[in-house]
Design an enzyme around this catalytic site. Sequence first.
Site, PDB file in Angstrom:
ATOM      1  N   GLY A 208      27.413  44.116  41.081  1.00 29.38           N
ATOM      2  CA  GLY A 208      26.272  45.007  41.262  1.00 29.38           C
ATOM      3  C   GLY A 208      25.756  44.901  42.668  1.00 29.38           C
ATOM      4  O   GLY A 208      26.513  44.647  43.597  1.00 29.38           O
TER       5      GLY A 208
ATOM      6  N   SER B  68      37.511  46.787  44.353  1.00 26.44           N
ATOM      7  CA  SER B  68      37.773  45.343  44.410  1.00 26.44           C
ATOM      8  C   SER B  68      38.956  45.099  45.319  1.00 26.44           C
ATOM      9  O   SER B  68      39.817  45.972  45.480  1.00 26.44           O
ATOM     10  CB  SER B  68      38.110  44.809  43.022  1.00 26.44           C
ATOM     11  OG  SER B  68      37.192  45.266  42.070  1.00 26.44           O
TER      12      SER B  68
ATOM     13  N   ARG C 158      35.791  41.113  47.614  1.00 29.18           N
ATOM     14  CA  ARG C 158      35.472  42.265  48.471  1.00 29.18           C
ATOM     15  C   ARG C 158      34.045  42.741  48.236  1.00 29.18           C
ATOM     16  O   ARG C 158      33.634  42.943  47.093  1.00 29.18           O
ATOM     17  CB  ARG C 158      36.457  43.401  48.173  1.00 29.18           C
ATOM     18  CG  ARG C 158      36.113  44.707  48.886  1.00 29.18           C
ATOM     19  CD  ARG C 158      37.075  45.820  48.510  1.00 29.18           C
ATOM     20  NE  ARG C 158      38.318  45.715  49.250  1.00 29.18           N
ATOM     21  CZ  ARG C 158      39.305  46.615  49.166  1.00 29.18           C
ATOM     22  NH1 ARG C 158      39.187  47.644  48.379  1.00 29.18           N
ATOM     23  NH2 ARG C 158      40.405  46.468  49.860  1.00 29.18           N
TER      24      ARG C 158
ATOM     25  N   ASP D 125      36.923  38.604  42.487  1.00 26.56           N
ATOM     26  CA  ASP D 125      37.579  39.051  43.722  1.00 26.56           C
ATOM     27  C   ASP D 125      36.633  38.721  44.874  1.00 26.56           C
ATOM     28  O   ASP D 125      35.577  38.124  44.654  1.00 26.56           O
ATOM     29  CB  ASP D 125      37.896  40.556  43.660  1.00 26.56           C
ATOM     30  CG  ASP D 125      36.664  41.419  43.827  1.00 26.56           C
ATOM     31  OD1 ASP D 125      36.642  42.298  44.711  1.00 26.56           O
ATOM     32  OD2 ASP D 125      35.705  41.199  43.068  1.00 26.56           O
TER      33      ASP D 125
ATOM     34  N   SER E 198      33.371  47.227  38.556  1.00 30.86           N
ATOM     35  CA  SER E 198      34.167  48.463  38.531  1.00 30.86           C
ATOM     36  C   SER E 198      35.610  48.180  38.134  1.00 30.86           C
ATOM     37  O   SER E 198      36.311  49.047  37.611  1.00 30.86           O
ATOM     38  CB  SER E 198      34.120  49.162  39.892  1.00 30.86           C
ATOM     39  OG  SER E 198      34.676  48.313  40.863  1.00 30.86           O
TER      40      SER E 198
ATOM     41  N   LYS F  18      31.512  35.465  45.203  1.00 28.18           N
ATOM     42  CA  LYS F  18      30.798  36.072  44.076  1.00 28.18           C
ATOM     43  C   LYS F  18      30.552  35.102  42.936  1.00 28.18           C
ATOM     44  O   LYS F  18      29.911  35.464  41.945  1.00 28.18           O
ATOM     45  CB  LYS F  18      31.609  37.268  43.554  1.00 28.18           C
ATOM     46  CG  LYS F  18      31.804  38.319  44.624  1.00 28.18           C
ATOM     47  CD  LYS F  18      32.421  39.572  44.095  1.00 28.18           C
ATOM     48  CE  LYS F  18      32.831  40.454  45.249  1.00 28.18           C
ATOM     49  NZ  LYS F  18      33.384  41.721  44.852  1.00 28.18           N
TER      50      LYS F  18
ATOM     51  N   THR G  22      33.667  45.582  42.306  1.00 26.18           N
ATOM     52  CA  THR G  22      33.848  44.149  42.042  1.00 26.18           C
ATOM     53  C   THR G  22      34.700  44.006  40.791  1.00 26.18           C
ATOM     54  O   THR G  22      34.690  44.881  39.922  1.00 26.18           O
ATOM     55  CB  THR G  22      32.482  43.472  41.760  1.00 26.18           C
ATOM     56  OG1 THR G  22      31.801  43.244  42.980  1.00 26.18           O
ATOM     57  CG2 THR G  22      32.654  42.104  41.107  1.00 26.18           C
TER      58      THR G  22
ATOM     59  N   ASP H 290      41.861  48.754  41.238  1.00 28.10           N
ATOM     60  CA  ASP H 290      40.515  49.280  41.461  1.00 28.10           C
ATOM     61  C   ASP H 290      40.231  49.278  42.960  1.00 28.10           C
ATOM     62  O   ASP H 290      40.396  48.262  43.629  1.00 28.10           O
ATOM     63  CB  ASP H 290      39.486  48.419  40.723  1.00 28.10           C
ATOM     64  CG  ASP H 290      38.067  48.819  41.054  1.00 28.10           C
ATOM     65  OD1 ASP H 290      37.228  47.926  41.268  1.00 28.10           O
ATOM     66  OD2 ASP H 290      37.795  50.039  41.112  1.00 28.10           O
TER      67      ASP H 290
END
Lengths: 223, 250
Positions: free
Chosen positions: B63, B185, B35, B33, B145, B49, B17, B182
């Site tokens: 998380g 994400s 995903r 994001d 992340s 999110k 994330t 990343d």
Amino acid sequence: MPKQQANWSPYDNNGGSCVAIAGADYCVIAADTRMSTGYNILTRDYSKICKLADKCVMASSGFQADVKALQKHLAARHLIYQHQHNKQMSCPAMAQLLSNTLYYKRFFPYYSFNVLGGLDNEGKGCVFTYDAVGSYEKVGYSSQGSGSTLIMPFLDNQLKSPSPLLLPVQDAVTPLAEAEAVDLVKTVFASASERDIYTGDKLEIVVINADGIRREYMDLRKD
Amino acid sequence: MLANKGVNPPSFRKTGTTIVGLIFQDGVILGADTRATEGPIVCDKNCEKIHYMAPNIYCCGAGTAADTEAVTDMVSSQLQLHRYHTGRESRVVTALTLLKRHLFNYQGYVSAALVLGGVDVTGPHLHTIYPHGSTDTLPFATMGSGSLAAMAVFESKYKEGLTRNEGIELVTEAICSGIFNDLGSGSNVDVCVITKGGKEYLRNHLQPNPRTYTSSKGYSFPKKTEVLLTKIIPLKEKVEIIEGGDAMEE
């Protein structure tokens, strides 16, 4: 003191997916160009495809350092073969060589998941699929790598390769035309990039037919 | 104990994330994001999110998805009851305290890393909350992340007194940095702007990842499964029919 576990591993997984499809007079080999480690991207432009002989191309996913070492080894062995036999290695011959090379390191394997594609001596497409220690099989199509679990069922649905154990012996090559096979590969990678985080960036497609080897690129999702 | 037998506990991993927040001239902007991943597989390409907490407070969650959803829903309900009780608009520090008390109580087992932002009578506020219950109060924050990729952008380009459009642009840039650099994400950028006047939830504010290839000819699938064998066993002969007999009791 409790037994200490090794927390260093000689291996790493650089991700990515490869696909190969055999046709009546052509062979399509494709792989994405993303190289990653953990959650990070190392590069968006790394070729996983290597030309081993005139009509024989290998695509490998897994640990790229081992893949590079494997490619070098096979290239050296091919050169020796050319000196000794005064001709290029055929695809089935290279297939056997690859299997032997992988099994040679049975107890410290090449972390390399390979698909070999090319034309046999009669000009018909052939695809060989391997595991990390050299078990191989001639098939009509195959996929390896992080996206293979997403790609293979779709290829099975569309191409349905017959088992080599069936009688009467059925042709392993797909009835698709070359353009249709390339279209299928593009669709399959676009779909895999949607759901697999390790597949994406760019797709490299190599087509081998009687005229020679042709290379094509297509953009994939970059996220 | 299990470590003796070579069974190690699962290693800590910041789950996929990128979520961010920043304070600008007139309030707070949150970004995320879209995903959701299960290991290496994307299970939801367009999830939400940025969670609602109160009309003037929103919370981004990274998380374990179930944990972030559950904890924000729970505190959102508690805030509503509190509003009825007090007759006042909710304050960000209230949400902060409710969340951190809950997370600390569970000693980090509720794996929720949050970016909480909102505007109340005391002004604009932005906080980060960690799974173990610690909090920070910051002018700009990132979690997940992709937090390093996003923070790199913030540290380079953030300044005080950003305008609304500058703020949205910076948040979008930070989330995009997470999306593209990343692997945890991806997909689209969600933005939420909160000011004294109200809030603006910009769902899918940016969609930089369309599907790259759709076959023009399409694909067909057989409408039924293949029939491999047809074998009909009539059961009538296997049953003995007896006429008469007593009727069943009620």
